[in-house]
Design a protein around this motif. Structure first.
Motif, PDB file in Angstrom:
ATOM      1  N   SER A  20       1.275   0.113  -8.865  1.00  0.00           N
ATOM      2  CA  SER A  20       0.498   0.020  -7.624  1.00  0.00           C
ATOM      3  C   SER A  20      -0.859   0.672  -7.840  1.00  0.00           C
ATOM      4  O   SER A  20      -0.966   1.684  -8.551  1.00  0.00           O
ATOM      5  CB  SER A  20       1.228   0.742  -6.483  1.00  0.00           C
TER       6      SER A  20
ATOM      7  N   LEU B 103      -2.104   2.412  -5.828  1.00  0.00           N
ATOM      8  CA  LEU B 103      -1.935   3.760  -5.280  1.00  0.00           C
ATOM      9  C   LEU B 103      -1.660   4.780  -6.386  1.00  0.00           C
ATOM     10  O   LEU B 103      -1.848   5.975  -6.188  1.00  0.00           O
ATOM     11  CB  LEU B 103      -0.794   3.790  -4.263  1.00  0.00           C
TER      12      LEU B 103
ATOM     13  N   PHE C 150      -7.527   5.177  -0.249  1.00  0.00           N
ATOM     14  CA  PHE C 150      -6.137   5.530  -0.543  1.00  0.00           C
ATOM     15  C   PHE C 150      -5.932   7.047  -0.632  1.00  0.00           C
ATOM     16  O   PHE C 150      -4.816   7.535  -0.587  1.00  0.00           O
ATOM     17  CB  PHE C 150      -5.674   4.903  -1.856  1.00  0.00           C
TER      18      PHE C 150
ATOM     19  N   THR D 156       3.105   7.732  -5.048  1.00  0.00           N
ATOM     20  CA  THR D 156       1.905   7.424  -5.828  1.00  0.00           C
ATOM     21  C   THR D 156       1.995   7.998  -7.241  1.00  0.00           C
ATOM     22  O   THR D 156       1.637   7.329  -8.212  1.00  0.00           O
ATOM     23  CB  THR D 156       0.636   7.941  -5.120  1.00  0.00           C
TER      24      THR D 156
ATOM     25  N   CYS E 226      -0.457  -4.501 -10.330  1.00  0.00           N
ATOM     26  CA  CYS E 226      -0.296  -4.206  -8.906  1.00  0.00           C
ATOM     27  C   CYS E 226      -0.199  -5.545  -8.181  1.00  0.00           C
ATOM     28  O   CYS E 226      -1.109  -6.377  -8.296  1.00  0.00           O
ATOM     29  CB  CYS E 226      -1.477  -3.416  -8.362  1.00  0.00           C
TER      30      CYS E 226
ATOM     31  N   GLY F 173      -0.417  -6.160  -5.089  1.00  0.00           N
ATOM     32  CA  GLY F 173      -1.125  -6.210  -3.808  1.00  0.00           C
ATOM     33  C   GLY F 173      -0.241  -5.727  -2.669  1.00  0.00           C
ATOM     34  O   GLY F 173       0.881  -5.255  -2.893  1.00  0.00           O
ATOM     35  N   HIS F 174      -0.731  -5.851  -1.458  1.00  0.00           N
ATOM     36  CA  HIS F 174      -0.024  -5.328  -0.288  1.00  0.00           C
ATOM     37  C   HIS F 174       0.827  -6.436   0.315  1.00  0.00           C
ATOM     38  O   HIS F 174       0.337  -7.303   1.052  1.00  0.00           O
ATOM     39  CB  HIS F 174      -1.052  -4.810   0.732  1.00  0.00           C
ATOM     40  N   ASN F 175       2.110  -6.422  -0.019  1.00  0.00           N
ATOM     41  CA  ASN F 175       3.005  -7.513   0.373  1.00  0.00           C
ATOM     42  C   ASN F 175       3.912  -7.105   1.526  1.00  0.00           C
ATOM     43  O   ASN F 175       4.333  -5.959   1.620  1.00  0.00           O
ATOM     44  CB  ASN F 175       3.872  -7.907  -0.822  1.00  0.00           C
TER      45      ASN F 175
ATOM     46  N   ASN G 298       7.771  -1.755   3.212  1.00  0.00           N
ATOM     47  CA  ASN G 298       6.805  -1.313   4.233  1.00  0.00           C
ATOM     48  C   ASN G 298       7.142  -1.889   5.614  1.00  0.00           C
ATOM     49  O   ASN G 298       6.261  -2.007   6.476  1.00  0.00           O
ATOM     50  CB  ASN G 298       5.379  -1.686   3.807  1.00  0.00           C
TER      51      ASN G 298
ATOM     52  N   GLY H 115       3.029  -5.650   5.236  1.00  0.00           N
ATOM     53  CA  GLY H 115       2.071  -5.974   4.175  1.00  0.00           C
ATOM     54  C   GLY H 115       1.200  -7.160   4.542  1.00  0.00           C
ATOM     55  O   GLY H 115       1.567  -7.991   5.377  1.00  0.00           O
TER      56      GLY H 115
ATOM     57  N   GLY I 228       2.047 -12.031  -4.026  1.00  0.00           N
ATOM     58  CA  GLY I 228       2.052 -10.865  -4.901  1.00  0.00           C
ATOM     59  C   GLY I 228       2.737 -11.139  -6.230  1.00  0.00           C
ATOM     60  O   GLY I 228       2.379 -10.557  -7.252  1.00  0.00           O
TER      61      GLY I 228
ATOM     62  N   ASP J 298      -4.659  -6.327 -11.497  1.00  0.00           N
ATOM     63  CA  ASP J 298      -4.165  -6.990 -10.282  1.00  0.00           C
ATOM     64  C   ASP J 298      -4.825  -8.359 -10.204  1.00  0.00           C
ATOM     65  O   ASP J 298      -5.443  -8.814 -11.176  1.00  0.00           O
ATOM     66  CB  ASP J 298      -4.403  -6.136  -9.027  1.00  0.00           C
TER      67      ASP J 298
END
Ligand SMILES: NC(=O)c1ccc[n+]([C@@H]2O[C@H](COP(=O)([O-])OP(=O)(O)OC[C@H]3O[C@@H](n4cnc5c(N)ncnc54)[C@H](OP(=O)(O)O)[C@@H]3O)[C@@H](O)[C@H]2O)c1
Length: 169
Positions: free
Chosen positions: A69, A71, A84, A93, A121, A123-125, A130, A134, A141, A162
């Motif tokens: 990630s 992060l 972040f 992290t 990474c 990405g935000h999925n 979460n 995401g 992703g 990414d």
């Protein structure tokens, strides 16, 4: 190919380095958030990698993908204005930072073989991790994971990328 995708973000007890729940050592060790996270995200990936390496060495084009990630990027963390940096999740992290270390060290160890090792990474999925908030469907992703898993012989090893390109370590 081996994709180290399994990972967790423990909802309780994560925080900044000053407050993350480590666990206590008394007569017995009480496992805290940090250790639980590292157990899956780092030790898990390393254990699975060690078990699968003999098989990967027999492949013509072994590929190891560590699903990391941004992060976990120390470069991103320390760049001015990094959004972040405010995320209070040292356990998660730092587990990805350590997973990236595995990528680098393993890539160096395997440099004389045809096995390529990279971190990506996705990405935000929107996934269970979460609560589905995401920004994109997990299928989006997965694209970068598939790309890293199917690199041809000229592809990179020991890198972190990414969908937009290189991510700083
Ligand atoms: N979602 C994001 O925005 C995002 C962003 C960057 C990176 N990532 C990374 O992407 C990877 C996949 O996460 P996700 O978002 O798809 O989360 P997810 O929906 O919670 O999926 C996590 C996966 O890890 C498996 N897993 C967890 N603990 C395990 C264990 N001890 N042994 C074996 N399998 C275990 C889970 O299996 P079970 O379902 O059987 O428990 C599940 O398949 C993770 O490494 C995560 O850190 C996610």
């Amino acid at each position: 190919m081996l994709v180290n995708n399994a990972g967790i973000a423990v909802p309780d007890g994560d925080g900044r380095p000053s407050t993350v729940e480590i666990g206590t050592i008394q007569r017995t060790v009480e496992v805290g958030t940090l250790q639980r996270t590292l157990d899956v995200n780092v030790y898990g990936a390393l254990r699975v990698t060690q078990v699968f390496l003999p098989l990967l060495r027999r492949a013509d084009a072994g590929r190891i993908v560590n699903v990391s990630s941004t992060l976990g990027s120390l470069g991103a963390l320390t760049s001015p204005g990094n959004p972040f940096a405010e995320i209070p999740a040292f356990a998660y992290t730092s587990s990805k930072t350590l997973l990236n270390a595995l990528t680098g060290w393993l890539a160096v160890e395997l440099a004389s073989t045809s096995i390529k090792v990279n971190s990506v990474c996705p990405g935000h999925n929107a996934t269970d991790m979460n609560g589905g908030v995401g920004a994109q469907h997990p299928a989006e992703g997965a694209r970068v994971v598939v790309r890293a898993a199917t690199l041809d012989a000229d592809g990179p090893t020991g890198t972190f990328f990414d969908v937009n390109g290189t991510v700083p370590w």
